[in-house]
Design a protein around this motif. Sequence first.
Motif, PDB file in Angstrom:
ATOM      1  N   LYS A   1       0.824  -1.210   0.000  1.00 11.46           N
ATOM      2  CA  LYS A   1       0.000   0.000   0.000  1.00 11.46           C
ATOM      3  C   LYS A   1       0.860   1.261   0.000  1.00 11.46           C
ATOM      4  CE  LYS A   1      -3.378   0.158   2.963  1.00 11.46           C
ATOM      5  NZ  LYS A   1      -4.078   0.319   4.268  1.00 11.46           N
ATOM      6  N   ILE A   2       1.840   1.345   0.896  1.00 11.26           N
ATOM      7  CA  ILE A   2       2.666   2.547   0.965  1.00 11.26           C
ATOM      8  C   ILE A   2       3.620   2.624  -0.212  1.00 11.26           C
ATOM      9  CG2 ILE A   2       4.525   1.545   2.389  1.00 11.26           C
ATOM     10  CD1 ILE A   2       4.714   4.266   3.803  1.00 11.26           C
ATOM     11  N   ARG A   3       4.031   1.472  -0.735  1.00 14.82           N
ATOM     12  CA  ARG A   3       4.901   1.498  -1.912  1.00 14.82           C
ATOM     13  C   ARG A   3       4.146   2.027  -3.123  1.00 14.82           C
ATOM     14  NH1 ARG A   3       6.758  -4.171  -2.813  1.00 14.82           N
ATOM     15  NH2 ARG A   3       5.450  -4.846  -1.077  1.00 14.82           N
ATOM     16  N   ARG A   4       2.896   1.585  -3.282  1.00 12.90           N
ATOM     17  CA  ARG A   4       2.095   1.999  -4.441  1.00 12.90           C
ATOM     18  C   ARG A   4       1.666   3.459  -4.336  1.00 12.90           C
ATOM     19  NH1 ARG A   4      -1.951  -1.044  -3.588  1.00 12.90           N
ATOM     20  NH2 ARG A   4      -3.304   0.547  -2.680  1.00 12.90           N
ATOM     21  N   ASN A   5       1.236   3.877  -3.138  1.00 17.33           N
ATOM     22  CA  ASN A   5       0.626   5.198  -2.990  1.00 17.33           C
ATOM     23  C   ASN A   5       1.608   6.310  -2.646  1.00 17.33           C
ATOM     24  OD1 ASN A   5      -2.066   4.384  -3.480  1.00 17.33           O
ATOM     25  ND2 ASN A   5      -2.224   3.585  -1.401  1.00 17.33           N
ATOM     26  N   PHE A   6       2.786   5.959  -2.134  1.00 16.35           N
ATOM     27  CA  PHE A   6       3.727   7.021  -1.773  1.00 16.35           C
ATOM     28  C   PHE A   6       5.104   6.828  -2.400  1.00 16.35           C
ATOM     29  CE2 PHE A   6       7.128   8.688   0.968  1.00 16.35           C
ATOM     30  CZ  PHE A   6       6.868  10.038   0.811  1.00 16.35           C
ATOM     31  N   PHE A   7       5.780   5.737  -2.068  1.00  7.79           N
ATOM     32  CA  PHE A   7       7.154   5.580  -2.535  1.00  7.79           C
ATOM     33  C   PHE A   7       7.263   5.626  -4.058  1.00  7.79           C
ATOM     34  CE2 PHE A   7       8.073   3.539   1.692  1.00  7.79           C
ATOM     35  CZ  PHE A   7       9.054   4.440   2.082  1.00  7.79           C
ATOM     36  N   ASN A   8       6.392   4.882  -4.748  1.00 11.98           N
ATOM     37  CA  ASN A   8       6.495   4.831  -6.210  1.00 11.98           C
ATOM     38  C   ASN A   8       6.311   6.200  -6.866  1.00 11.98           C
ATOM     39  OD1 ASN A   8       6.433   1.909  -5.690  1.00 11.98           O
ATOM     40  ND2 ASN A   8       6.198   1.765  -7.902  1.00 11.98           N
ATOM     41  N   PRO A   9       5.198   6.906  -6.604  1.00 12.64           N
ATOM     42  CA  PRO A   9       5.052   8.205  -7.281  1.00 12.64           C
ATOM     43  C   PRO A   9       6.060   9.246  -6.807  1.00 12.64           C
ATOM     44  CG  PRO A   9       3.238   7.827  -5.740  1.00 12.64           C
ATOM     45  CD  PRO A   9       3.981   6.538  -5.842  1.00 12.64           C
ATOM     46  N   PHE A  10       6.403   9.240  -5.511  1.00 16.58           N
ATOM     47  CA  PHE A  10       7.302  10.271  -4.987  1.00 16.58           C
ATOM     48  C   PHE A  10       8.715  10.094  -5.530  1.00 16.58           C
ATOM     49  CE2 PHE A  10      10.119  12.193  -1.781  1.00 16.58           C
ATOM     50  CZ  PHE A  10       9.567  13.460  -1.700  1.00 16.58           C
ATOM     51  N   PHE A  11       9.271   8.897  -5.409  1.00 18.53           N
ATOM     52  CA  PHE A  11      10.655   8.696  -5.830  1.00 18.53           C
ATOM     53  C   PHE A  11      10.785   8.481  -7.334  1.00 18.53           C
ATOM     54  CE2 PHE A  11      11.151   8.210  -1.304  1.00 18.53           C
ATOM     55  CZ  PHE A  11      12.374   8.840  -1.081  1.00 18.53           C
ATOM     56  N   SER A  12       9.697   8.126  -8.007  1.00 20.60           N
ATOM     57  CA  SER A  12       9.742   8.115  -9.465  1.00 20.60           C
ATOM     58  C   SER A  12       9.965   9.527  -9.996  1.00 20.60           C
ATOM     59  CB  SER A  12       8.443   7.549 -10.052  1.00 20.60           C
ATOM     60  OG  SER A  12       8.335   6.164  -9.800  1.00 20.60           O
ATOM     61  N   GLY A  13       9.377  10.503  -9.326  1.00 20.70           N
ATOM     62  CA  GLY A  13       9.573  11.891  -9.719  1.00 20.70           C
ATOM     63  C   GLY A  13      10.981  12.384  -9.459  1.00 20.70           C
ATOM     64  N   ILE A  14      11.653  11.794  -8.472  1.00 16.01           N
ATOM     65  CA  ILE A  14      13.029  12.177  -8.164  1.00 16.01           C
ATOM     66  C   ILE A  14      14.009  11.467  -9.084  1.00 16.01           C
ATOM     67  CG2 ILE A  14      14.843  12.023  -6.403  1.00 16.01           C
ATOM     68  CD1 ILE A  14      12.656  12.413  -4.300  1.00 16.01           C
ATOM     69  N   PHE A  15      13.781  10.160  -9.271  1.00 14.52           N
ATOM     70  CA  PHE A  15      14.711   9.355 -10.065  1.00 14.52           C
ATOM     71  C   PHE A  15      14.387   9.375 -11.559  1.00 14.52           C
ATOM     72  CE2 PHE A  15      14.952   6.581  -6.036  1.00 14.52           C
ATOM     73  CZ  PHE A  15      15.882   7.431  -5.468  1.00 14.52           C
ATOM     74  N   LEU A  16      13.228   9.917 -11.911  1.00 10.94           N
ATOM     75  CA  LEU A  16      12.796  10.036 -13.306  1.00 10.94           C
ATOM     76  C   LEU A  16      12.691   8.680 -14.009  1.00 10.94           C
ATOM     77  CD1 LEU A  16      14.753  13.250 -14.398  1.00 10.94           C
ATOM     78  CD2 LEU A  16      12.481  13.047 -13.357  1.00 10.94           C
ATOM     79  N   GLU A  17      12.253   7.686 -13.287  1.00 10.69           N
ATOM     80  CA  GLU A  17      11.935   6.383 -13.874  1.00 10.69           C
ATOM     81  C   GLU A  17      10.831   5.758 -13.026  1.00 10.69           C
ATOM     82  OE1 GLU A  17      12.681   3.357 -12.380  1.00 10.69           O
ATOM     83  OE2 GLU A  17      14.127   3.857 -10.815  1.00 10.69           O
ATOM     84  N   PRO A  18       9.841   5.116 -13.663  1.00 12.39           N
ATOM     85  CA  PRO A  18       8.608   4.735 -12.970  1.00 12.39           C
ATOM     86  C   PRO A  18       8.660   3.448 -12.153  1.00 12.39           C
ATOM     87  CG  PRO A  18       8.445   4.159 -15.280  1.00 12.39           C
ATOM     88  CD  PRO A  18       9.758   4.884 -15.118  1.00 12.39           C
ATOM     89  N   ASP A  19       9.720   2.654 -12.299  1.00 14.66           N
ATOM     90  CA  ASP A  19       9.725   1.325 -11.677  1.00 14.66           C
ATOM     91  C   ASP A  19      10.650   1.205 -10.477  1.00 14.66           C
ATOM     92  OD1 ASP A  19       7.949   0.336 -13.672  1.00 14.66           O
ATOM     93  OD2 ASP A  19       9.643   0.216 -15.059  1.00 14.66           O
ATOM     94  N   LEU A  20      11.263   2.298 -10.067  1.00 11.94           N
ATOM     95  CA  LEU A  20      12.201   2.315  -8.934  1.00 11.94           C
ATOM     96  C   LEU A  20      13.305   1.272  -9.090  1.00 11.94           C
ATOM     97  CD1 LEU A  20       9.983   3.022  -5.783  1.00 11.94           C
ATOM     98  CD2 LEU A  20      10.991   4.590  -7.442  1.00 11.94           C
TER      99      LEU A  20
END
Length: 411
Positions: A154-173
Amino acid sequence: MRIAIVGAGLSGLTAAIALEKSGYDPVIYEATSEVGGRVKTDIVEGYQLDHGFQVLLDAYPKALEYFDYESLELQRLLPGAQIFTGKKTVTVGDPTRHFPFLLPTLEAGVAGVRDIYLLWTLHRELERMTVEEVFQIPEMTTAEFLSQRGFSEKIRRNFFNPFFSGIFLEPDLNTSCRMFSFVFKMFGKGYAVIPKKGMSALPTQLLGKLKKTEIHYNSPVKRVEEEKIILADGAEFAFDAVLIATDARGLVPDEGGNEIQWHGCDTLYFEAEKRSIQKPLIGLVANPDALVNNIFFPTSIQTGSSGPKELLSVTVVKDHDLSESELVARVEEELKGICGLGGLRFLKRYHIRKALPKVNLSGTDLSGVEKKTGNNIFLAGDHLFYGSSNAALYGGEQAAHAIVRYLGNRP
């Protein structure tokens, strides 16, 4: 002794500052009409548009050394995010640094009690580690790291993925967990900030520190040899040492290694009648099918220049083959359906092919080992370490020190 620097980005400017302190008068050759490299700001219809949504983490060690934060008039973003799922909108944040986040974070349902505990323990663990130790953490992807640490889906899908995808500029972490841990540590120590006059204020301030450096703008370098550089117009200049503060491939015929790989992104700016996020918070789109990754309203903070209405920044990190008009239409559709934003007027798109270098961190060395090719050609840039402004500053400084060791100090 004559020293040439190729590139007036953060690395090149930092190197020039360090070389001046050692008694040298370097010469910089910059291909464009201004300093900054990938860090630039435009003024469009009065609005302040950074080339891509960028922030500075004020806890970066080298940023603390090289920048005067007070004169930059840094605008602090709140340590949280507003999350759009398409069905509901929730706000989460760090209540230890902004207490009003406590109740909405608990009510958001984005994370369970175990997730909160795991976040706290990870923060404490990284807080005790040096930056060098962080980059020695056993290598794996960020996605694997979060799963191994026990964070819920839940937290990976709703927070970590969108937040750090925006930092790392790739959608799959797939980015290294070492980079994730470093960024997480920096967020835990400080805040994300933006200079009042935009991100270009950072290289502008570095430029202002230079007293003896000569800069040649609109002077692209075609080739670098052991004792000279050759400009695109054919002019040749002799130097005792050359620092390439950009991608060296193509400039040095014998430069080995693989070609630098880059993460790209699209940043689109819109004029809006109103803000859907009133406070200086990043908006995260947690819908996995959406093209939009994050949004931000630069007009939620003080800016040096502003237009008559609200300014909206939208970042897309997923690959696509849409034309600009198709991309704008798709983004506007998602903003209306997911974020409740309508009546937008498109201002400008930045398609940034080389936004963040893809770096293999398994062999990252932060001990000051010289980066060079040949006898007197030195290298600098965040692509040699890890993608961030901190690494760009660090790389420029380390390269300058290497040149001083090679040529000798001139107090």
